[in-house]
Structures are given as C-alpha cells and as structure tokens.
Design a protein around this motif. Structure first.
Motif, PDB file in Angstrom:
ATOM      1  N   LYS A 103       9.239  13.144  -4.125  1.00  0.00           N
ATOM      2  CA  LYS A 103      10.527  13.763  -4.430  1.00  0.00           C
ATOM      3  C   LYS A 103      10.771  14.987  -3.551  1.00  0.00           C
ATOM      4  N   LEU A 104       9.705  15.752  -3.326  1.00  0.00           N
ATOM      5  CA  LEU A 104       9.851  17.005  -2.577  1.00  0.00           C
ATOM      6  C   LEU A 104      10.352  16.760  -1.157  1.00  0.00           C
ATOM      7  N   VAL A 105       9.849  15.726  -0.511  1.00  0.00           N
ATOM      8  CA  VAL A 105      10.224  15.513   0.889  1.00  0.00           C
ATOM      9  C   VAL A 105      11.190  14.339   1.043  1.00  0.00           C
ATOM     10  N   GLY A 106      11.494  13.665  -0.051  1.00  0.00           N
ATOM     11  CA  GLY A 106      12.407  12.524   0.032  1.00  0.00           C
ATOM     12  C   GLY A 106      11.636  11.246   0.305  1.00  0.00           C
ATOM     13  N   ASP A 107      12.181  10.177  -0.222  1.00  0.00           N
ATOM     14  CA  ASP A 107      11.497   8.895  -0.155  1.00  0.00           C
ATOM     15  C   ASP A 107      11.312   8.393   1.280  1.00  0.00           C
ATOM     16  N   VAL A 108      12.307   8.599   2.126  1.00  0.00           N
ATOM     17  CA  VAL A 108      12.239   8.063   3.488  1.00  0.00           C
ATOM     18  C   VAL A 108      11.110   8.729   4.271  1.00  0.00           C
ATOM     19  N   PHE A 109      11.071  10.059   4.211  1.00  0.00           N
ATOM     20  CA  PHE A 109      10.018  10.784   4.915  1.00  0.00           C
ATOM     21  C   PHE A 109       8.650  10.426   4.338  1.00  0.00           C
ATOM     22  N   PHE A 110       8.563  10.409   3.005  1.00  0.00           N
ATOM     23  CA  PHE A 110       7.271  10.152   2.368  1.00  0.00           C
ATOM     24  C   PHE A 110       6.736   8.773   2.738  1.00  0.00           C
ATOM     25  N   ARG A 111       7.607   7.778   2.712  1.00  0.00           N
ATOM     26  CA  ARG A 111       7.140   6.412   2.987  1.00  0.00           C
ATOM     27  C   ARG A 111       6.766   6.232   4.459  1.00  0.00           C
ATOM     28  N   ALA A 112       7.486   6.926   5.338  1.00  0.00           N
ATOM     29  CA  ALA A 112       7.143   6.837   6.759  1.00  0.00           C
ATOM     30  C   ALA A 112       5.760   7.459   6.995  1.00  0.00           C
ATOM     31  N   MET A 113       5.529   8.600   6.321  1.00  0.00           N
ATOM     32  CA  MET A 113       4.241   9.284   6.438  1.00  0.00           C
ATOM     33  C   MET A 113       3.127   8.412   5.843  1.00  0.00           C
ATOM     34  N   ALA A 114       3.416   7.794   4.701  1.00  0.00           N
ATOM     35  CA  ALA A 114       2.427   6.947   4.034  1.00  0.00           C
ATOM     36  C   ALA A 114       2.061   5.747   4.908  1.00  0.00           C
ATOM     37  N   ARG A 115       3.036   5.238   5.615  1.00  0.00           N
ATOM     38  CA  ARG A 115       2.783   4.065   6.459  1.00  0.00           C
ATOM     39  C   ARG A 115       1.793   4.411   7.576  1.00  0.00           C
ATOM     40  N   ILE A 116       1.946   5.606   8.125  1.00  0.00           N
ATOM     41  CA  ILE A 116       1.020   6.034   9.178  1.00  0.00           C
ATOM     42  C   ILE A 116      -0.390   6.221   8.595  1.00  0.00           C
ATOM     43  N   TYR A 117      -0.427   6.794   7.377  1.00  0.00           N
ATOM     44  CA  TYR A 117      -1.726   6.972   6.727  1.00  0.00           C
ATOM     45  C   TYR A 117      -2.401   5.624   6.443  1.00  0.00           C
ATOM     46  N   VAL A 118      -1.614   4.680   5.965  1.00  0.00           N
ATOM     47  CA  VAL A 118      -2.176   3.354   5.657  1.00  0.00           C
ATOM     48  C   VAL A 118      -2.785   2.736   6.915  1.00  0.00           C
TER      49      VAL A 118
ATOM     50  N   LYS B 166      -4.002   4.272   9.474  1.00  0.00           N
ATOM     51  CA  LYS B 166      -5.222   4.995   9.874  1.00  0.00           C
ATOM     52  C   LYS B 166      -6.349   4.818   8.875  1.00  0.00           C
ATOM     53  N   THR B 167      -5.983   4.743   7.585  1.00  0.00           N
ATOM     54  CA  THR B 167      -6.985   4.750   6.523  1.00  0.00           C
ATOM     55  C   THR B 167      -6.698   3.651   5.519  1.00  0.00           C
ATOM     56  N   PRO B 168      -6.999   2.421   5.867  1.00  0.00           N
ATOM     57  CA  PRO B 168      -6.798   1.361   4.870  1.00  0.00           C
ATOM     58  C   PRO B 168      -7.774   1.537   3.703  1.00  0.00           C
ATOM     59  N   PRO B 169      -7.505   0.908   2.568  1.00  0.00           N
ATOM     60  CA  PRO B 169      -8.385   1.078   1.407  1.00  0.00           C
ATOM     61  C   PRO B 169      -9.826   0.683   1.749  1.00  0.00           C
ATOM     62  N   ASP B 170     -10.791   1.447   1.234  1.00  0.00           N
ATOM     63  CA  ASP B 170     -12.189   1.059   1.450  1.00  0.00           C
ATOM     64  C   ASP B 170     -12.794   0.487   0.175  1.00  0.00           C
ATOM     65  N   SER B 171     -11.941   0.314  -0.835  1.00  0.00           N
ATOM     66  CA  SER B 171     -12.405  -0.289  -2.075  1.00  0.00           C
ATOM     67  C   SER B 171     -11.373  -1.316  -2.497  1.00  0.00           C
ATOM     68  N   ALA B 172     -11.828  -2.369  -3.148  1.00  0.00           N
ATOM     69  CA  ALA B 172     -10.876  -3.342  -3.669  1.00  0.00           C
ATOM     70  C   ALA B 172     -10.131  -2.791  -4.871  1.00  0.00           C
ATOM     71  N   VAL B 173     -10.626  -1.672  -5.412  1.00  0.00           N
ATOM     72  CA  VAL B 173      -9.992  -1.048  -6.568  1.00  0.00           C
ATOM     73  C   VAL B 173      -8.932  -0.070  -6.067  1.00  0.00           C
TER      74      VAL B 173
ATOM     75  N   LEU C  54       0.827  -1.208   0.000  1.00  0.00           N
ATOM     76  CA  LEU C  54       0.000   0.000   0.000  1.00  0.00           C
ATOM     77  C   LEU C  54       0.865   1.263   0.000  1.00  0.00           C
ATOM     78  N   VAL C  55       1.993   1.225   0.713  1.00  0.00           N
ATOM     79  CA  VAL C  55       2.918   2.363   0.681  1.00  0.00           C
ATOM     80  C   VAL C  55       3.456   2.538  -0.739  1.00  0.00           C
ATOM     81  N   ASP C  56       3.738   1.436  -1.422  1.00  0.00           N
ATOM     82  CA  ASP C  56       4.179   1.505  -2.825  1.00  0.00           C
ATOM     83  C   ASP C  56       3.127   2.169  -3.698  1.00  0.00           C
ATOM     84  N   VAL C  57       1.867   1.818  -3.452  1.00  0.00           N
ATOM     85  CA  VAL C  57       0.779   2.417  -4.236  1.00  0.00           C
ATOM     86  C   VAL C  57       0.803   3.930  -4.051  1.00  0.00           C
ATOM     87  N   LEU C  58       0.918   4.383  -2.816  1.00  0.00           N
ATOM     88  CA  LEU C  58       0.889   5.825  -2.547  1.00  0.00           C
ATOM     89  C   LEU C  58       2.128   6.515  -3.118  1.00  0.00           C
TER      90      LEU C  58
END
Lengths: 252, 102
Positions: free
Chosen positions: A58-73, A75-82, A45-49
């Motif tokens: 790119k703006l914030v760097g991959d490490v920061f972005f992926r850490a942020m995405a992980r927290i989002y995932v 809190k908010t897992p997908p609600d659609s199979a799509v 899911l982090v890869d998807v984001l």
C-alpha cells in the motif's frame, strides 16, 4: 545438467532458451507455451509476496511493489516447497534496491510485516498467569525467562510502528505528527491475534538479552548500559501485560 | 571513551519485579471483559480472520459475505446474538449455509 535442473533454470530466467527437448504441439517449438508457464510461476510468487507484505504494498502502490517483487523472485526463488517461508530476505533486498531509496523506511515496514507473519504462524504457547509470576517474584534475581515462541523484535531508525499503523488503516490522510525518533516494535501472538507494541528506550535490548538466556539482572544491566533512561519496572510490566512470558526458571 | 557495564543488584531486580506485577494486576481488565471468540458465518467477504476448508484457506480469503465456514473474532457472548441480514445468525462452529460454489 539434468533435464529437471535445465527446466527449472529456464522457468526463472526469461532470457534462457527453452530446453530443446521440450516439444510443442505437432512437434514444433514450445516457446509460447513455455512463456505461459514461466509467467504463471512469476505471477504466483509475486502474489505470495504481495499478500505477505500488504501494508508495504500500500505504501508504495501495487504497481511499484509488484515490479520490485518480480525482480526479487528472479534473484531469489523459493528455497523451500513451503511457501509460508518465502519472503524472509525480501526486506534486505529492498533496503539495497536503488529505486526504493526515496522510501527509506520501506524495508523496516517490511521487516515488521515479516515479523507479524512469523508470529502468526509460530507455535502456540500459554502465557504465565499472574499468580505464577507472583510465585517466582522473590527469586527474580536468579531467574531467566522463557519468552513466547511467537515473540519478534523489530528495531528501526524510523517511526516504523506509527507508519505501519497509519498505512494499515488507510490513515495516510489523517493529520498526524510522525515521531522524529525511531521506534522499536514488539510483535507477539499471545493467543489468536498478533499484537504489535512500541517498546520504550532500552526495551529491545532488554528483551533481546532475555531471549538470549540472560538472567533478569544481566538483561537489565545490558539495557541500562545501552540506554541510560531504561526503566526496568515499565519494561517488566510490559512483558507481563502482553503475555510474553511463558516460563521462568533458575538459570543454569 | 571507556565502556562501562552497569550492574543491577539482585535486590533491585526483586523489587522491580514486584512493582511491575502490582502495576499489571492493577491495570488488568476485569476477567472476560476483553475476551474474544471465533464466530462463524458473520464475516464480510474477504474480511474473515482465518479458517480451513474448501473455498477459504486463511485470513482475508472468504469469497462471499457471511460465509458459513469462515470466522472472525468477536467479543465473547456476542456471536450468536449478532444481527445479520435475512435472519442469519453467527455460530461458534462452522455452518453449512453460505458456502461458495465448489
């Protein structure tokens, strides 16, 4: 809670216990193997984001972005199979994510990227050719426009289009004067490629009104009420040129 | 402060519409000048625009250079004449050459 719901909950919550009815090899515990599964869910899911918001990453760097995405995932897992629909709330999350406050324009760049993604995957439609536009001209005062289904607006207090363009082409080191004003973006896919354009003052209000079904005079009135410098001719020409108009008709 | 909604007359809208059309007609590039077409087998790995099929699902996912089933938008007319290494040519339809291993 049935088994399926318990399994799903344990997958997304690293603190949750592995359901006791899951057996590991030789009837032992399944903690380690379940962790592998859990990690794969997060990583995919982090890869998807990361793939959906490449410029923001790119703006914030991959490490920061992926850490942020992980927290989002979490809190908010997908609600659609799509999975194409996944990530629509990520920009709002980032706007309220304290570690991202030093990059206040990040959420708007993400909104622009989400609009790009939506435009890319929206329905196709054929822009009206100039002859068709010309035929409607004399009745313009009574007309409402049907705008392209891919059309998206992104309004920002930051020069979001300029930032997005520079980061997208790795131009962070180019000498550039960032506009002090915010920018509004029109995102559109008239044919195969998504196009991002800056809108002039009042342009976004004008297009939003048209999208809401207003007639041309109503939309123009709303735009000039919000921006005294609104230029109707320029905004109409911009819509025509970008292929945003796919239909016209007398409003009901 | 009172909120005042300006009104725009129908005549003004009709003339603005006509003016906008003339700007667009004047500025429009000659037909076909900026048209693009899909060209298969010319994109470098990871730089394809989009394609369906095994080994590549969408934009930026082609695995190898000049992959035969991934395409890129190129100026119209340039696809088949484009010079590529080792005598390859582009094609407006998917190619069998340069497919990633299944």
């Amino acid at each position: 809670m049935d088994n399926e719901a318990a399994f799903a909950r344990a997958l997304l919550d690293a603190e949750a216990a592995v359901p006791e009815w899951i057996e590991g090899r030789d009837g032992g515990g399944a903690e380690r193997r379940f962790s592998v599964y859990r990690n794969n869910v997060y990583a995919s899911l982090v890869d998807v984001l990361a793939g959906r918001f490449p410029v923001s990453a790119k703006l914030v760097g991959d490490v920061f972005f992926r850490a942020m995405a992980r927290i989002y995932v979490a809190k908010t897992p997908p609600d659609s199979a799509v999975l194409l629909r996944y990530g629509g709330g990520f920009a709002d999350f980032v706007a309220g994510f304290p570690p991202a406050t030093p990059v206040p324009y990040l959420a708007d760049v993400m909104r622009l990227e989400w609009a790009w993604h939506g435009a890319y995957h929206s329905a196709d439609a054929e822009p009206l050719p100039q002859e068709a536009l010309a035929a409607f001209g004399p009745r313009a005062e009574r007309l409402a426009l049907t705008l392209h289904p891919s059309l998206r607006l992104v309004r920002s207090d930051y020069p979001v289009v300029t930032i997005w363009e520079l980061a997208a082409r790795d131009g962070e080191d180019e000498p550039v004067r960032l506009p002090a004003e915010g920018e509004d973006a029109l995102v559109l896919r008239p044919a195969l490629e998504v196009e991002v354009r800056r809108l002039p003052e009042g342009g976004a209000v004008f297009i939003q009104a048209l999208q809401d079904g207003a007639t041309l005079p109503e939309a123009a009135a709303r735009a000039s009420s919000s921006s005294p410098t609104f230029d109707l001719v320029a905004s109409l020409a911009g819509l025509m040129r970008s292929g945003a108009i796919v239909g016209m008709g007398e409003s009901a | 402060m009172t909120y005042q909604t300006k009104t725009i007359s129908g005549v003004a809208v009709v003339s603005a519409f006509a003016a906008a059309l003339s700007i667009v007609a004047f500025a429009a590039p000659a037909a076909a000048e900026d048209e693009q077409e899909k060209c298969y087998g010319v994109a470098k790995a990871g730089e394809n625009d989009c394609a369906a099929g095994p080994g590549t699902t969408c934009a930026g996912t082609s695995k190898i250079d000049y992959q035969g089933n991934s395409w890129k938008l190129v100026p119209k007319g340039s696809c088949e004449t484009m010079e590529l290494p080792d005598g390859r040519n582009g094609s407006p339809t998917a190619l069998e050459r340069d497919r990633p291993p299944a």
